[in-house]
Design an enzyme around this catalytic site. Structure first.
Site, PDB file in Angstrom:
ATOM      1  N   LYS A  39       0.865  -1.117   0.010  1.00  0.00           N
ATOM      2  CA  LYS A  39      -0.031   0.040  -0.203  1.00  0.00           C
ATOM      3  C   LYS A  39       0.788   1.233   0.015  1.00  0.00           C
ATOM      4  CE  LYS A  39      -2.611   3.263   2.577  1.00  0.00           C
ATOM      5  NZ  LYS A  39      -1.940   4.246   1.648  1.00  0.00           N
ATOM      6  N   GLU A  44       9.089   1.093  11.301  1.00  0.00           N
ATOM      7  CA  GLU A  44      10.030   2.200  11.146  1.00  0.00           C
ATOM      8  C   GLU A  44       9.300   3.643  11.175  1.00  0.00           C
ATOM      9  OE1 GLU A  44      13.058   1.471  10.811  1.00  0.00           O
ATOM     10  OE2 GLU A  44      12.971  -0.832  10.515  1.00  0.00           O
ATOM     11  N   GLU A 101       9.060  16.038  15.827  1.00  0.00           N
ATOM     12  CA  GLU A 101       9.594  15.695  14.473  1.00  0.00           C
ATOM     13  C   GLU A 101       8.805  16.623  13.737  1.00  0.00           C
ATOM     14  OE1 GLU A 101       8.391  12.019  12.389  1.00  0.00           O
ATOM     15  OE2 GLU A 101      10.242  11.891  11.711  1.00  0.00           O
TER      16      GLU A 101
HETATM   17  P1  NAD Z   1       1.883   8.365   7.981  1.00  0.00           P
HETATM   18  O1  NAD Z   1       2.150   7.434   8.956  1.00  0.00           O
HETATM   19  O2  NAD Z   1       0.957   9.282   7.964  1.00  0.00           O
HETATM   20  O3  NAD Z   1       1.556   7.415   6.710  1.00  0.00           O
HETATM   21  C1  NAD Z   1       2.387   6.164   6.520  1.00  0.00           C
HETATM   22  C2  NAD Z   1       1.592   5.225   5.581  1.00  0.00           C
HETATM   23  O4  NAD Z   1       0.340   4.760   6.723  1.00  0.00           O
HETATM   24  C3  NAD Z   1       0.699   5.612   4.553  1.00  0.00           C
HETATM   25  O5  NAD Z   1       0.800   4.760   3.517  1.00  0.00           O
HETATM   26  C4  NAD Z   1      -0.758   6.058   4.954  1.00  0.00           C
HETATM   27  O6  NAD Z   1      -1.664   6.020   3.927  1.00  0.00           O
HETATM   28  C5  NAD Z   1      -0.853   5.166   5.996  1.00  0.00           C
HETATM   29  N1  NAD Z   1      -1.968   5.338   7.154  1.00  0.00           N
HETATM   30  C6  NAD Z   1      -2.003   6.645   7.311  1.00  0.00           C
HETATM   31  N2  NAD Z   1      -3.217   6.749   8.284  1.00  0.00           N
HETATM   32  C7  NAD Z   1      -3.474   5.212   8.538  1.00  0.00           C
HETATM   33  C8  NAD Z   1      -4.466   4.599   9.383  1.00  0.00           C
HETATM   34  N3  NAD Z   1      -5.095   5.260  10.121  1.00  0.00           N
HETATM   35  N4  NAD Z   1      -4.351   3.212   9.467  1.00  0.00           N
HETATM   36  C9  NAD Z   1      -3.608   2.572   8.543  1.00  0.00           C
HETATM   37  N5  NAD Z   1      -2.542   3.285   7.867  1.00  0.00           N
HETATM   38  C10 NAD Z   1      -2.731   4.528   7.873  1.00  0.00           C
HETATM   39  O7  NAD Z   1       3.362   8.803   7.444  1.00  0.00           O
HETATM   40  P2  NAD Z   1       3.842   9.660   6.268  1.00  0.00           P
HETATM   41  O8  NAD Z   1       3.334  11.198   6.573  1.00  0.00           O
HETATM   42  O9  NAD Z   1       3.475   9.094   5.108  1.00  0.00           O
HETATM   43  O10 NAD Z   1       5.547   9.669   6.377  1.00  0.00           O
HETATM   44  C11 NAD Z   1       6.032  10.558   7.198  1.00  0.00           C
HETATM   45  C12 NAD Z   1       6.388   9.835   8.413  1.00  0.00           C
HETATM   46  O11 NAD Z   1       7.063   8.434   8.166  1.00  0.00           O
HETATM   47  C13 NAD Z   1       7.413  10.538   9.221  1.00  0.00           C
HETATM   48  O12 NAD Z   1       7.051  10.411  10.680  1.00  0.00           O
HETATM   49  C14 NAD Z   1       8.802   9.672   9.129  1.00  0.00           C
HETATM   50  O13 NAD Z   1       9.725   9.875  10.045  1.00  0.00           O
HETATM   51  C15 NAD Z   1       8.276   8.505   8.954  1.00  0.00           C
HETATM   52  N6  NAD Z   1       9.186   7.600   8.245  1.00  0.00           N
HETATM   53  C16 NAD Z   1      10.111   6.608   8.715  1.00  0.00           C
HETATM   54  C17 NAD Z   1      11.061   6.211   8.201  1.00  0.00           C
HETATM   55  C18 NAD Z   1      11.895   5.096   8.847  1.00  0.00           C
HETATM   56  O14 NAD Z   1      12.667   4.349   8.169  1.00  0.00           O
HETATM   57  N7  NAD Z   1      11.792   5.018  10.253  1.00  0.00           N
HETATM   58  C19 NAD Z   1      11.122   6.324   6.860  1.00  0.00           C
HETATM   59  C20 NAD Z   1      10.451   7.185   6.191  1.00  0.00           C
HETATM   60  C21 NAD Z   1       9.501   7.938   6.854  1.00  0.00           C
END
Ligand code: NAD
Length: 503
Positions: free
Chosen positions: A194, A270, A403
């Site tokens: 996804k 992650e 963050e």
């Molecule tokens: P997010 O948590 O909003 O979304 C990540 C994924 O989860 C997306 O595919 C999103 O559609 C899905 N998602 C969102 N709400 C959901 C829900 N209620 N239930 C299930 N799935 C859901 O994060 P983002 O804004 O896409 O990315 C930014 C974040 O990702 C930052 O916090 C960043 O630090 C983190 N990140 C971490 C790493 C790592 O390796 N640690 C790498 C890249 C990004």
């Protein structure tokens, strides 16, 4: 490639392709309209224009994909094949990603606003190398025989866990997909990917390349759509055995909840970060450290989980270091991401831009603004923020502890090693850290003392496919990359065979 750019200048209302890229879901080896026919607009954040209408999947599509994945898993064409077959398909997929790299880089840049320079030299080649690494590894891992004496034979063998959900963010769309999917597929699992709703295009292109590489039907599925509509049902579906998630800590915690409400599927996370970069007075090259510190926070518009957004500088060198940092920051002037001379691209979306700007507004109350702090290039319709630096925020202030996930740096002076270790560790996160010193003893002491998954010494945020990447505390669990990633997507089976009389 020109087709792709033309599609943006003349968007087709309701179009389900961009250039020749499919925008429907990929389930059981083919592109299909979502069961409930949903669609959403995919927007280029550098121009504000719609570039495609993409399938908006929901729980019904998740269910279809789980059934297809399970059928494929049970059929065994992938899960129980000679691993040499998996190696060939995954290495071929890496080759195909490389062959399509120009097109994939343009898609990635149009979808996310990141610099084409980075998409074409880092994101796409990086994703290909991850598929190649795990493809090459899959027929080289060997199982174990345990020395249990003459009366028995005990073996420990690895088995794929079954159906794996991969839920990924928008900051490195194809790369993050490869970090999850490559080891899960190499281990013999079926995978449902996804992509983030902000950046679905390269994941859909990956599906067609995987089919072209010879991946059997049902083994790899891609469901674009929104988090609660697709990510939630993936987390809650009892037909899914494991989820690899990259994203925010907030949503990562939800996945732990989904697992507990359903089948206790294993959840690998992650998540977020607020990494520290620490510069000691004995650093060999102050200018190199300043350049690296700027790159550590401004690369990819600061939309990097391991961005070193807290910069601790020893007070004795602050006066010399700050001008070098400000000079290095000039290389990150935002501009059209398709131009090779732009220093940063666009932020991912209007919503995220507003979020980052609200942190900058807060920062103006909490510290001294010494660079940036503005939204610019409004006439482009895009989301551009200048590289921003605050000096002297209290370590527990909002801008120095939360963050931000944007081009915002907090510079904090320190006096002693013990003090900086204590402040750096006083974070809910523990993803990466960077230490600049020529003192080997200090480097080792710091590496041992800092709570983080990766420590870079005289470098920032060094990531390599051969070494694990991941965090401690609320940055997550488990590790992506390296051969250790296989552990997340395989189960260990013990077989104990009692033997008859031996000679
Ligand atoms: P997010 O948590 O909003 O979304 C990540 C994924 O989860 C997306 O595919 C999103 O559609 C899905 N998602 C969102 N709400 C959901 C829900 N209620 N239930 C299930 N799935 C859901 O994060 P983002 O804004 O896409 O990315 C930014 C974040 O990702 C930052 O916090 C960043 O630090 C983190 N990140 C971490 C790493 C790592 O390796 N640690 C790498 C890249 C990004």
């Amino acid at each position: 490639m020109t087709d792709l750019i033309r599609s943006e200048s003349q968007p087709q209302p309701g179009a389900e392709t961009i250039g020749n890229i499919e925008c429907r879901a990929f389930i059981d080896g083919r592109f299909v309209a979502p069961v409930n026919d949903g669609r959403f607009d995919c927007i280029n954040p550098a121009t504000g224009k719609i570039i495609a209408k993409v399938a908006s999947c929901d729980a019904d599509d998740v269910d279809l994909a789980v059934r297809a994945s399970r059928r494929a898993f049970d059929a065994g064409h992938w899960s129980r094949c000679d691993p040499e077959f998996r190696r060939r398909v995954l290495v071929r997929l890496a080759d195909l990603i490389e062959q399509a790299s120009d097109e994939l880089a343009v898609l990635e840049t149009m979808d996310t606003g990141k610099l084409i320079r980075d998409s074409s030299t880092l994101d796409i080649p990086g994703a290909a190398s991850v598929f190649r690494f795990f493809g090459e590894a899959c027929d080289k891992l060997v199982d174990e025989t345990v020395p249990v004496g003459p009366g028995a034979l005990a073996t420990i063998t690895r088995e794929p866990v079954g159906v794996v959900g991969a839920v990924v963010p928008w900051n490195f769309p194809l790369k993050m997909a490869s970090w999850k999917c490559a080891p899960a597929l190499a281990a013999g699992n079926s995978v449902i990917l996804k992509p983030a709703e902000q950046s679905p295009l390269t994941a859909l292109r990956l599906a067609s390349l995987a089919a072209e590489a010879g991946m059997p039907e049902g083994v790899f599925n891609v469901l674009p759509g929104f988090g609660p509509d697709v990510g939630g049902p993936i987390g809650l579906h009892s037909g899914i055995d494991c989820v690899g998630f990259t994203g925010s800590t907030e949503i990562g915690k939800r996945f732990l909840g989904y697992a507990s409400q359903s089948n206790m599927k294993r959840i690998w996370l992650e998540c977020g970060g607020k990494s520290a970069c620490i510069v000691f007075p004995d650093v060999r090259d102050l200018e190199a450290a300043a350049k690296a510190a700027a790159a550590g926070v401004f690369f990819n518009q600061g939309e990097v989980c391991s961005a070193t957004s807290r910069l601790f500088v020893h007070k004795n060198i602050l006066k010399d270091f700050l001008p070098l940092l400000l000079q290095a920051t000039q290389a990150y002037e935002p501009g059209d991401p398709m131009h090779s001379d732009s220093g940063m691209g666009a932020m991912i979306s209007e919503e995220h831009t507003e979020r980052v700007l609200s942190y900058i507004a807060k920062g103006r109350q909490e510290a001294e603004l010494v660079a940036g702090g503005n939204r610019i290039l409004l006439d482009t319709g895009g989301c551009f923020i200048t590289p921003t630096i605050f000096l002297g925020a209290a370590p527990d202030s909002v801008i120095a502890s939360e963050e931000i996930f944007g081009p915002v740096l907090c510079v904090i002076p320190f006096e002693s090693e013990a003090e900086v270790v204590s402040i750096a560790n006083a974070s809910i996160y523990g993803l990466g850290a960077s230490v600049w010193t020529q003192d080997l003893d200090r480097a080792i002491r710091m590496s041992r003392a800092l709570h983080a998954g990766s420590i870079s010494v005289n470098a920032v945020d060094h990531v390599d496919v051969r070494t694990p990447f991941g965090g401690v505390k609320q940055s997550g669990n488990g590790r992506d990359l390296s051969l250790h990633a296989f552990d997340k997507y395989s189960d260990l089976k013990t077989t104990w065979i009692a033997l008859g009389k031996t000679a």
